[in-house]
Motif scaffolding. Structure first.
Motif, mmCIF file in Angstrom:
data_model
loop_
_atom_site.group_PDB
_atom_site.id
_atom_site.type_symbol
_atom_site.label_atom_id
_atom_site.label_comp_id
_atom_site.label_asym_id
_atom_site.label_seq_id
_atom_site.Cartn_x
_atom_site.Cartn_y
_atom_site.Cartn_z
ATOM 1 N N MET A 1 113.327 10.805 54.081
ATOM 2 C CA MET A 1 112.883 12.074 54.657
ATOM 3 C C MET A 1 111.721 12.634 53.844
ATOM 4 N N SER A 2 110.637 12.978 54.500
ATOM 5 C CA SER A 2 109.497 13.581 53.827
ATOM 6 C C SER A 2 109.900 14.915 53.211
ATOM 7 N N PRO A 3 109.505 15.147 51.920
ATOM 8 C CA PRO A 3 109.825 16.446 51.299
ATOM 9 C C PRO A 3 109.305 17.621 52.125
ATOM 10 N N ASN A 4 108.132 17.437 52.720
ATOM 11 C CA ASN A 4 107.552 18.491 53.550
ATOM 12 C C ASN A 4 108.429 18.760 54.770
ATOM 13 N N PHE A 5 108.901 17.673 55.395
ATOM 14 C CA PHE A 5 109.748 17.793 56.583
ATOM 15 C C PHE A 5 111.066 18.479 56.222
ATOM 16 N N LYS A 6 111.649 18.087 55.113
ATOM 17 C CA LYS A 6 112.916 18.672 54.674
ATOM 18 C C LYS A 6 112.760 20.162 54.414
ATOM 19 N N ALA A 7 111.660 20.545 53.766
ATOM 20 C CA ALA A 7 111.421 21.959 53.468
ATOM 21 C C ALA A 7 111.282 22.772 54.748
ATOM 22 N N TYR A 39 115.109 9.114 60.633
ATOM 23 C CA TYR A 39 114.432 8.094 61.438
ATOM 24 C C TYR A 39 112.926 8.125 61.235
ATOM 25 N N TYR A 40 112.347 9.329 61.187
ATOM 26 C CA TYR A 40 110.896 9.499 61.101
ATOM 27 C C TYR A 40 110.494 9.804 59.666
ATOM 28 N N ASN A 41 109.704 8.942 59.081
ATOM 29 C CA ASN A 41 109.333 9.089 57.671
ATOM 30 C C ASN A 41 107.967 9.730 57.460
ATOM 31 N N GLY A 42 107.279 10.064 58.549
ATOM 32 C CA GLY A 42 105.938 10.615 58.410
ATOM 33 C C GLY A 42 105.935 12.116 58.194
ATOM 34 N N GLU A 43 104.738 12.680 58.232
ATOM 35 C CA GLU A 43 104.563 14.112 58.092
ATOM 36 C C GLU A 43 104.640 14.783 59.461
ATOM 37 N N ILE A 44 104.979 16.022 59.475
ATOM 38 C CA ILE A 44 105.128 16.750 60.729
ATOM 39 C C ILE A 44 103.813 16.801 61.503
ATOM 40 N N GLU A 45 102.708 16.892 60.766
ATOM 41 C CA GLU A 45 101.397 16.978 61.411
ATOM 42 C C GLU A 45 101.029 15.701 62.169
ATOM 43 N N ASP A 46 101.667 14.584 61.784
ATOM 44 C CA ASP A 46 101.354 13.299 62.415
ATOM 45 C C ASP A 46 102.327 12.923 63.531
ATOM 46 N N MET A 48 103.944 12.369 66.923
ATOM 47 C CA MET A 48 103.410 12.185 68.266
ATOM 48 C C MET A 48 104.560 12.051 69.272
ATOM 49 N N THR A 49 104.204 12.197 70.536
ATOM 50 C CA THR A 49 105.202 12.074 71.600
ATOM 51 C C THR A 49 105.869 10.701 71.586
ATOM 52 N N ASP A 50 105.108 9.663 71.279
ATOM 53 C CA ASP A 50 105.680 8.316 71.241
ATOM 54 C C ASP A 50 106.773 8.196 70.179
ATOM 55 N N HIS A 51 106.564 8.841 69.029
ATOM 56 C CA HIS A 51 107.598 8.815 67.990
ATOM 57 C C HIS A 51 108.896 9.403 68.534
ATOM 58 N N LEU A 52 108.782 10.515 69.243
ATOM 59 C CA LEU A 52 109.952 11.208 69.780
ATOM 60 C C LEU A 52 110.604 10.389 70.894
ATOM 61 N N ARG A 53 109.784 9.758 71.724
ATOM 62 C CA ARG A 53 110.318 8.924 72.813
ATOM 63 C C ARG A 53 111.138 7.766 72.234
ATOM 64 N N GLN A 54 110.580 7.123 71.214
ATOM 65 C CA GLN A 54 111.273 5.994 70.599
ATOM 66 C C GLN A 54 112.562 6.441 69.907
ATOM 67 N N TYR A 55 112.519 7.623 69.289
ATOM 68 C CA TYR A 55 113.732 8.126 68.635
ATOM 69 C C TYR A 55 114.824 8.408 69.661
ATOM 70 N N PHE A 84 104.521 29.016 64.246
ATOM 71 C CA PHE A 84 103.989 29.315 62.921
ATOM 72 C C PHE A 84 102.731 28.495 62.607
ATOM 73 N N GLU A 85 102.159 27.859 63.646
ATOM 74 C CA GLU A 85 100.901 27.120 63.553
ATOM 75 C C GLU A 85 100.948 25.988 62.528
ATOM 76 N N ILE A 86 102.137 25.392 62.368
ATOM 77 C CA ILE A 86 102.275 24.221 61.513
ATOM 78 C C ILE A 86 101.756 22.993 62.261
ATOM 79 N N ILE A 87 101.983 22.981 63.574
ATOM 80 C CA ILE A 87 101.430 21.962 64.459
ATOM 81 C C ILE A 87 100.764 22.690 65.628
ATOM 82 N N PRO A 88 99.738 22.081 66.259
ATOM 83 C CA PRO A 88 99.018 22.778 67.332
ATOM 84 C C PRO A 88 99.824 22.939 68.615
#
Length: 303
Positions: A1-7, A39-46, A48-55, A84-88
């Motif tokens: 889990m990304s520290p940023n995601f966990k926070a 499941y997702y090891n990336g950052e929240i900013e990255d 994508m819909t495909d990541h969510l579909r696969q999950y 909170f404008e963390i993602i667009p």
């Protein structure tokens, strides 16, 4: 889990807590979001819909309610991130949520409930009062555990308890002389010399603390193991609602008692037992025989 995601998850959960969401709700959000974060090891900013579909495809074998809840938890979290404008934008918004199907509350069959009631009479006063109150009033377990002594009124003929339910909504639940829980409640408060603070508290007697959900569940599991039944504690609430409905209590009254905001939620109980439908049809036939209906011929005679 990304520290940023966990926070971010913890910040989101903190906002839910500050908004008055129940411990049970927050626990479910944490479980669902941590499952995705594992499941997702990336950052929240990255993300994508495909990541969510696969999950979501990894949950295909789960029950519809589990898939639906996970989808809803992710959607709520990503909406929060967008606000909170963390993602667009919320990448889950492009996907359709799984169909839950119709949820039907499950009451405990009468013959099994009688077995539970007999064993409940052997419980210590605190646990007997708690389970009896859940069954007779239809309270949620979290509502019962949140009762304060100051919110109980024993005025003769007007006994009631004030409880705080979902969405921080407050309602009054009447306690009738015919209810076993009223006598148990009076005896419990008197014997334990309770003056204020939580009604249900740890045996240590710490006034500021209420009994935890985990503790209540532990005693419930002990009870059902003794009788060899596997019903959930929340089914006491369903049993209360189903019994009242089958005995002819107006559905709007049941809605108010249970604290449902939408009567459509309460109406699910009407689909549980054909006895209620049969009773209404028999009453209709009797009114016809007495000439108390406007139609000259019934729909059955027309057919």
């Amino acid at each position: 889990m990304s520290p940023n995601f966990k926070a971010l998850i913890e910040e989101f959960l903190a906002d839910l807590s500050n908004a008055g969401r129940s411990w049970h709700t927050i626990r479910n959000y944490r479980s669902d979001l941590n499952r995705f974060a594992g499941y997702y090891n990336g950052e929240i900013e990255d993300l994508m819909t495909d990541h969510l579909r696969q999950y979501l495809q990894t949950l295909a074998e789960k029950a519809p309610s589990t898939r639906g809840r996970n989808f809803a938890s992710l959607n709520k979290f990503l909406d929060w991130c967008t606000r909170f404008e963390i993602i667009p934008a919320n990448p889950l918004a492009r996907l359709n949520g799984p169909k839950w199907g119709e949820w039907v509350p499950r009451s405990i069959p009468t013959e099994k409930l009688l077995i539970l009631l007999q064993e409940m009479k052997r419980l210590p006063p605190r646990e007997r009062l708690l389970f009896t109150m859940l069954l007779e009033t239809g309270m949620r377990i979290s509502e019962a555990l949140g009762i304060q002594i100051e919110n109980i009124d024993f005025t003769q003929g007007q006994e009631f308890v004030i409880i705080r339910g979902k969405g921080d909504r407050v309602r009054l639940v009447p306690l009738l002389p015919e209810m076993d829980c009223l006598g148990l409640l009076k005896d419990y408060i008197k014997d334990c010399k309770l003056v204020d603070g939580p009604l249900f508290r740890p045996h240590s007697g710490k006034k500021a603390r209420s009994m935890s959900y985990r503790t209540a569940l532990f005693y419930w599991e002990q009870l059902r193991e003794k009788v060899g039944l596997q019903y959930e504690i929340h089914q006491l609430r369903h049993s209360c609602a189903t019994s009242l409905l089958n005995d002819g209590v107006d559905i709007e009254i049941i809605r108010q008692l249970l604290g449902h905001q939408d009567i459509q939620t309460t109406s699910r109980y009407a689909k549980l037992d054909i006895r209620a439908l049969r009773k209404e049809l028999i009453a209709y036939v009797q009114r016809r025989e007495k000439g108390l209906v406007r139609e000259e011929r019934s729909v059955w005679e027309i057919c």
